[in-house]
Scaffold this motif. Structure first.
Motif, PDB file in Angstrom:
ATOM      1  N   PHE A 300      54.340  30.973 -23.042  1.00 26.70           N
ATOM      2  CA  PHE A 300      53.589  31.786 -22.090  1.00 26.70           C
ATOM      3  C   PHE A 300      53.968  33.243 -22.318  1.00 26.70           C
ATOM      4  CE2 PHE A 300      53.937  27.608 -20.293  1.00 26.70           C
ATOM      5  CZ  PHE A 300      52.763  27.390 -19.590  1.00 26.70           C
ATOM      6  N   LYS A 301      53.003  34.060 -22.725  1.00 26.27           N
ATOM      7  CA  LYS A 301      53.307  35.451 -23.056  1.00 26.27           C
ATOM      8  C   LYS A 301      53.134  36.401 -21.868  1.00 26.27           C
ATOM      9  CE  LYS A 301      51.681  34.687 -27.793  1.00 26.27           C
ATOM     10  NZ  LYS A 301      50.684  35.067 -28.817  1.00 26.27           N
ATOM     11  N   LYS A 302      52.276  36.037 -20.929  1.00 21.85           N
ATOM     12  CA  LYS A 302      51.954  36.978 -19.848  1.00 21.85           C
ATOM     13  C   LYS A 302      52.151  36.378 -18.458  1.00 21.85           C
ATOM     14  CE  LYS A 302      48.558  39.487 -22.663  1.00 21.85           C
ATOM     15  NZ  LYS A 302      47.148  39.953 -22.769  1.00 21.85           N
ATOM     16  N   SER A 303      52.712  35.192 -18.371  1.00 20.09           N
ATOM     17  CA  SER A 303      52.877  34.526 -17.073  1.00 20.09           C
ATOM     18  C   SER A 303      54.280  34.743 -16.535  1.00 20.09           C
ATOM     19  CB  SER A 303      52.597  33.029 -17.214  1.00 20.09           C
ATOM     20  OG  SER A 303      51.286  32.796 -17.691  1.00 20.09           O
ATOM     21  N   SER A 304      54.397  34.722 -15.207  1.00 21.67           N
ATOM     22  CA  SER A 304      55.711  34.805 -14.558  1.00 21.67           C
ATOM     23  C   SER A 304      56.299  33.402 -14.424  1.00 21.67           C
ATOM     24  CB  SER A 304      55.569  35.448 -13.186  1.00 21.67           C
ATOM     25  OG  SER A 304      54.791  34.610 -12.337  1.00 21.67           O
ATOM     26  N   ILE A 305      57.571  33.339 -14.094  1.00 26.90           N
ATOM     27  CA  ILE A 305      58.228  32.038 -13.926  1.00 26.90           C
ATOM     28  C   ILE A 305      57.571  31.248 -12.802  1.00 26.90           C
ATOM     29  CG2 ILE A 305      60.371  30.923 -13.205  1.00 26.90           C
ATOM     30  CD1 ILE A 305      61.894  33.026 -14.748  1.00 26.90           C
ATOM     31  N   SER A 306      57.234  31.916 -11.712  1.00 30.14           N
ATOM     32  CA  SER A 306      56.614  31.212 -10.586  1.00 30.14           C
ATOM     33  C   SER A 306      55.258  30.631 -10.986  1.00 30.14           C
ATOM     34  CB  SER A 306      56.446  32.163  -9.394  1.00 30.14           C
ATOM     35  OG  SER A 306      55.617  33.266  -9.732  1.00 30.14           O
ATOM     36  N   GLU A 307      54.522  31.370 -11.792  1.00 27.58           N
ATOM     37  CA  GLU A 307      53.231  30.856 -12.249  1.00 27.58           C
ATOM     38  C   GLU A 307      53.410  29.637 -13.150  1.00 27.58           C
ATOM     39  OE1 GLU A 307      50.554  34.976 -12.324  1.00 27.58           O
ATOM     40  OE2 GLU A 307      51.818  34.445 -14.049  1.00 27.58           O
ATOM     41  N   VAL A 308      54.404  29.683 -14.022  1.00 34.69           N
ATOM     42  CA  VAL A 308      54.667  28.545 -14.907  1.00 34.69           C
ATOM     43  C   VAL A 308      55.079  27.326 -14.093  1.00 34.69           C
ATOM     44  CG1 VAL A 308      56.149  27.662 -16.743  1.00 34.69           C
ATOM     45  CG2 VAL A 308      55.251  29.999 -16.884  1.00 34.69           C
ATOM     46  N   VAL A 309      55.953  27.532 -13.115  1.00 34.51           N
ATOM     47  CA  VAL A 309      56.403  26.423 -12.266  1.00 34.51           C
ATOM     48  C   VAL A 309      55.219  25.809 -11.529  1.00 34.51           C
ATOM     49  CG1 VAL A 309      57.773  25.823 -10.242  1.00 34.51           C
ATOM     50  CG2 VAL A 309      58.748  27.299 -12.015  1.00 34.51           C
ATOM     51  N   ASN A 310      54.320  26.644 -11.011  1.00 35.16           N
ATOM     52  CA  ASN A 310      53.142  26.124 -10.310  1.00 35.16           C
ATOM     53  C   ASN A 310      52.233  25.333 -11.247  1.00 35.16           C
ATOM     54  OD1 ASN A 310      53.878  27.233  -7.834  1.00 35.16           O
ATOM     55  ND2 ASN A 310      52.766  29.146  -8.190  1.00 35.16           N
ATOM     56  N   LEU A 311      52.054  25.828 -12.470  1.00 27.90           N
ATOM     57  CA  LEU A 311      51.223  25.124 -13.432  1.00 27.90           C
ATOM     58  C   LEU A 311      51.831  23.775 -13.809  1.00 27.90           C
ATOM     59  CD1 LEU A 311      50.210  28.073 -15.805  1.00 27.90           C
ATOM     60  CD2 LEU A 311      48.667  26.749 -14.352  1.00 27.90           C
ATOM     61  N   VAL A 312      53.149  23.752 -13.970  1.00 29.51           N
ATOM     62  CA  VAL A 312      53.823  22.487 -14.287  1.00 29.51           C
ATOM     63  C   VAL A 312      53.656  21.503 -13.133  1.00 29.51           C
ATOM     64  CG1 VAL A 312      56.069  21.399 -14.654  1.00 29.51           C
ATOM     65  CG2 VAL A 312      55.483  23.493 -15.887  1.00 29.51           C
ATOM     66  N   SER A 313      53.750  22.008 -11.917  1.00 30.50           N
ATOM     67  CA  SER A 313      53.577  21.141 -10.746  1.00 30.50           C
ATOM     68  C   SER A 313      52.180  20.527 -10.726  1.00 30.50           C
ATOM     69  CB  SER A 313      53.828  21.949  -9.466  1.00 30.50           C
ATOM     70  OG  SER A 313      53.616  21.148  -8.322  1.00 30.50           O
ATOM     71  N   VAL A 314      51.173  21.352 -11.022  1.00 25.83           N
ATOM     72  CA  VAL A 314      49.792  20.861 -11.072  1.00 25.83           C
ATOM     73  C   VAL A 314      49.649  19.826 -12.194  1.00 25.83           C
ATOM     74  CG1 VAL A 314      47.406  21.511 -11.600  1.00 25.83           C
ATOM     75  CG2 VAL A 314      48.795  22.949 -10.086  1.00 25.83           C
ATOM     76  N   PHE A 315      50.229  20.131 -13.337  1.00 28.77           N
ATOM     77  CA  PHE A 315      50.156  19.239 -14.495  1.00 28.77           C
ATOM     78  C   PHE A 315      50.765  17.880 -14.182  1.00 28.77           C
ATOM     79  CE2 PHE A 315      52.648  17.835 -18.312  1.00 28.77           C
ATOM     80  CZ  PHE A 315      51.579  17.305 -19.021  1.00 28.77           C
ATOM     81  N   GLN A 316      51.963  17.866 -13.632  1.00 30.51           N
ATOM     82  CA  GLN A 316      52.636  16.600 -13.354  1.00 30.51           C
ATOM     83  C   GLN A 316      51.960  15.838 -12.218  1.00 30.51           C
ATOM     84  OE1 GLN A 316      56.779  17.868 -12.861  1.00 30.51           O
ATOM     85  NE2 GLN A 316      57.200  17.311 -14.993  1.00 30.51           N
ATOM     86  N   LYS A 317      51.384  16.574 -11.285  1.00 31.31           N
ATOM     87  CA  LYS A 317      50.665  15.900 -10.195  1.00 31.31           C
ATOM     88  C   LYS A 317      49.403  15.221 -10.724  1.00 31.31           C
ATOM     89  CE  LYS A 317      49.054  16.612  -5.465  1.00 31.31           C
ATOM     90  NZ  LYS A 317      49.949  15.578  -4.947  1.00 31.31           N
ATOM     91  N   ASN A 318      48.718  15.887 -11.649  1.00 32.07           N
ATOM     92  CA  ASN A 318      47.515  15.283 -12.252  1.00 32.07           C
ATOM     93  C   ASN A 318      47.856  14.039 -13.067  1.00 32.07           C
ATOM     94  OD1 ASN A 318      45.845  17.233 -11.143  1.00 32.07           O
ATOM     95  ND2 ASN A 318      45.854  18.532 -12.971  1.00 32.07           N
ATOM     96  N   LEU A 319      49.032  14.054 -13.679  1.00 35.05           N
ATOM     97  CA  LEU A 319      49.452  12.887 -14.464  1.00 35.05           C
ATOM     98  C   LEU A 319      49.774  11.685 -13.586  1.00 35.05           C
ATOM     99  CD1 LEU A 319      51.710  14.191 -17.387  1.00 35.05           C
ATOM    100  CD2 LEU A 319      49.372  13.344 -17.490  1.00 35.05           C
ATOM    101  N   GLU A 320      49.990  11.916 -12.289  1.00 38.09           N
ATOM    102  CA  GLU A 320      50.256  10.797 -11.382  1.00 38.09           C
ATOM    103  C   GLU A 320      49.068   9.849 -11.295  1.00 38.09           C
ATOM    104  OE1 GLU A 320      51.409  12.449  -7.656  1.00 38.09           O
ATOM    105  OE2 GLU A 320      53.309  13.278  -8.411  1.00 38.09           O
ATOM    106  N   LYS A 321      47.895  10.339 -11.671  1.00 41.56           N
ATOM    107  CA  LYS A 321      46.704   9.493 -11.680  1.00 41.56           C
ATOM    108  C   LYS A 321      46.694   8.550 -12.881  1.00 41.56           C
ATOM    109  CE  LYS A 321      44.169  13.409  -9.683  1.00 41.56           C
ATOM    110  NZ  LYS A 321      43.083  14.401  -9.914  1.00 41.56           N
ATOM    111  N   THR A 322      47.614   8.774 -13.816  1.00 39.45           N
ATOM    112  CA  THR A 322      47.713   7.943 -15.011  1.00 39.45           C
ATOM    113  C   THR A 322      49.017   7.146 -14.967  1.00 39.45           C
ATOM    114  OG1 THR A 322      48.934   9.517 -16.398  1.00 39.45           O
ATOM    115  CG2 THR A 322      46.553   9.818 -16.235  1.00 39.45           C
ATOM    116  N   GLU A 323      49.274   6.398 -16.010  1.00 33.99           N
ATOM    117  CA  GLU A 323      50.516   5.637 -16.090  1.00 33.99           C
ATOM    118  C   GLU A 323      51.605   6.375 -16.859  1.00 33.99           C
ATOM    119  OE1 GLU A 323      50.235   2.159 -18.692  1.00 33.99           O
ATOM    120  OE2 GLU A 323      48.257   2.888 -19.342  1.00 33.99           O
ATOM    121  N   TYR A 324      51.377   7.663 -17.124  1.00 34.81           N
ATOM    122  CA  TYR A 324      52.293   8.412 -17.988  1.00 34.81           C
ATOM    123  C   TYR A 324      53.042   9.485 -17.204  1.00 34.81           C
ATOM    124  CZ  TYR A 324      48.890   6.300 -21.129  1.00 34.81           C
ATOM    125  OH  TYR A 324      48.046   5.410 -21.759  1.00 34.81           O
TER     126      TYR A 324
END
Length: 363
Positions: A300-324
């Motif tokens: 991430f070249k232009k994102s802040s740590i808080s933005e990265v953490v939020n994106l990771v949270s969204v990513f992992q939450k979306n994966l809860e719909k799968t088995e992975y």
């Protein structure tokens, strides 16, 4: 105009280098195993059409300066009108990565254009697309712009499909647009100022350039995910050390279990599922890499740590719909830091997140 030594010398000076280039490319394609057989076949067909276009342009150049029209004048004109959109049609197939839903519908314009072009060669259909006066002047018929319209249609299709690949390759649309601007400029020069051979040479250059551009991508990208590979990750890091950025380490949990218990097809499905979600979540903000079998990195070249953490949270939450599950860890780099230690820190946090995921905690 008779075919003299001067004419032959002009044609050799103009066409020799492009023809040699396209023949060399065809020889290279025959030995290249980096592309699928269908992709190599499409490029070979485009090369063959370019060679025929060059020959027809040479014939057109000779016959256009004669005192009266001949059958060769009609053949060269008909071939030129058919071959130009045919090359763009093959490039459309290639740029689509063979994901056109209805190939029959996509082929209708080129089939119709080729039919009208060939038909116009015969005396009973003179004037349908083109004809020539008694003093050998070109006369455009009611279908005179059909080849231009079909070419424009396929040109837009190439741009469209290159834009669809934008998430995986941000430079492909730029390359395609440059190629098409050159082709449109060459078409204008041929029609407005009567410059011969310009368009055929631009098309040959575009085929060669597009082929080697796509070829370089096969060495830069993982074939399954289309992410950039481990080698490119470390090469690009060297060019980023003057500016701050954030590294995100990711690891697909239990990939070996999927491979061992359900087969490698199941493992591939797991990888494709999670990388599709990575692309959907991160691609607007980061460059994605596959650095190992189940290991991925994002910069991430232009994102802040808080933005990265939020994106990771969204990513992992979306994966809860799968088995992975994908474990994630981040680290922030500032100029002067030891990049190896930053990567190690990112990896350590990722391994910590593996434990947290088992306890249903986030990063």
């Amino acid at each position: 105009m008779e075919f003299t030594f001067t004419t032959a010398r002009l044609l050799i000076q103009t066409e020799f280098a492009p023809l040699v280039s396209i023949f060399v490319l065809m020889a290279f394609i025959k030995t290249n195993v980096s592309f699928s057989d269908s992709t190599n076949r499409s490029f070979l067909l485009a090369c063959g059409a370019a060679i025929l276009l060059t020959c027809s342009d040479s014939m057109r150049f000779i016959t256009a300066h004669m005192d009266h029209p001949t059958i060769y004048r009609y053949i060269s004109a008909g071939a030129g009108y058919a071959l130009r959109p045919l090359i763009l049609f093959r490039l459309t197939i290639i740029s689509s990565r063979y994901k056109i839903r209805n190939k029959f519908l996509m082929a209708i314009p080129i089939v119709f254009c080729t039919f009208i072009s060939i038909l116009s060669i015969f005396p009973f259909a003179h004037g349908l697309m083109f004809s020539f006066s008694d003093d050998n002047k070109f006369v455009r018929g009611p279908f005179g712009y059909l080849s231009h319209i079909v070419s424009l249609f396929y040109a837009f299709q190439v741009v469209y499909y290159s834009l669809k690949n934008f998430m995986y390759n941000k430079f492909e649309p730029v390359i395609v647009i440059i190629m098409e601007i050159a082709a449109f400029t060459a078409t204008f020069m041929e029609n407005r100022y009567k410059y011969d051979f310009v368009l055929s040479q631009v098309m040959i250059s575009s085929i060669i350039f597009y082929y080697f551009f796509l070829l370089t991508q096969t060495f830069k990208r993982d074939t399954l995910t289309h992410f950039l590979n481990r080698r490119i990750f470390y090469l690009e890091l060297k060019h980023l050390l003057k500016d701050p950025f954030i590294i995100l380490s990711m690891d697909l949990n239990n990939l070996k279990v999927f491979n061992d218990t359900q087969g490698h097809a199941a493992g591939d499905k797991a990888i494709i599922t999670v990388t599709t979600e990575m692309t959907r979540t991160f691609s607007k903000y980061a460059t994605l890499y596959r650095t190992g079998g189940d290991e991925f990195m994002a910069i991430f070249k232009k994102s802040s740590i808080s933005e990265v953490v939020n994106l990771v949270s969204v990513f992992q939450k979306n994966l809860e719909k799968t088995e992975y599950q994908v474990a994630c860890g981040y680290a922030s780099y500032t100029p002067g830091d030891d990049i190896d230690k930053i990567i190690s820190l990112s990896d350590e946090r990722m391994y910590e997140n593996k434990v947290n995921l088992k306890q249903n905690k986030n990063i």
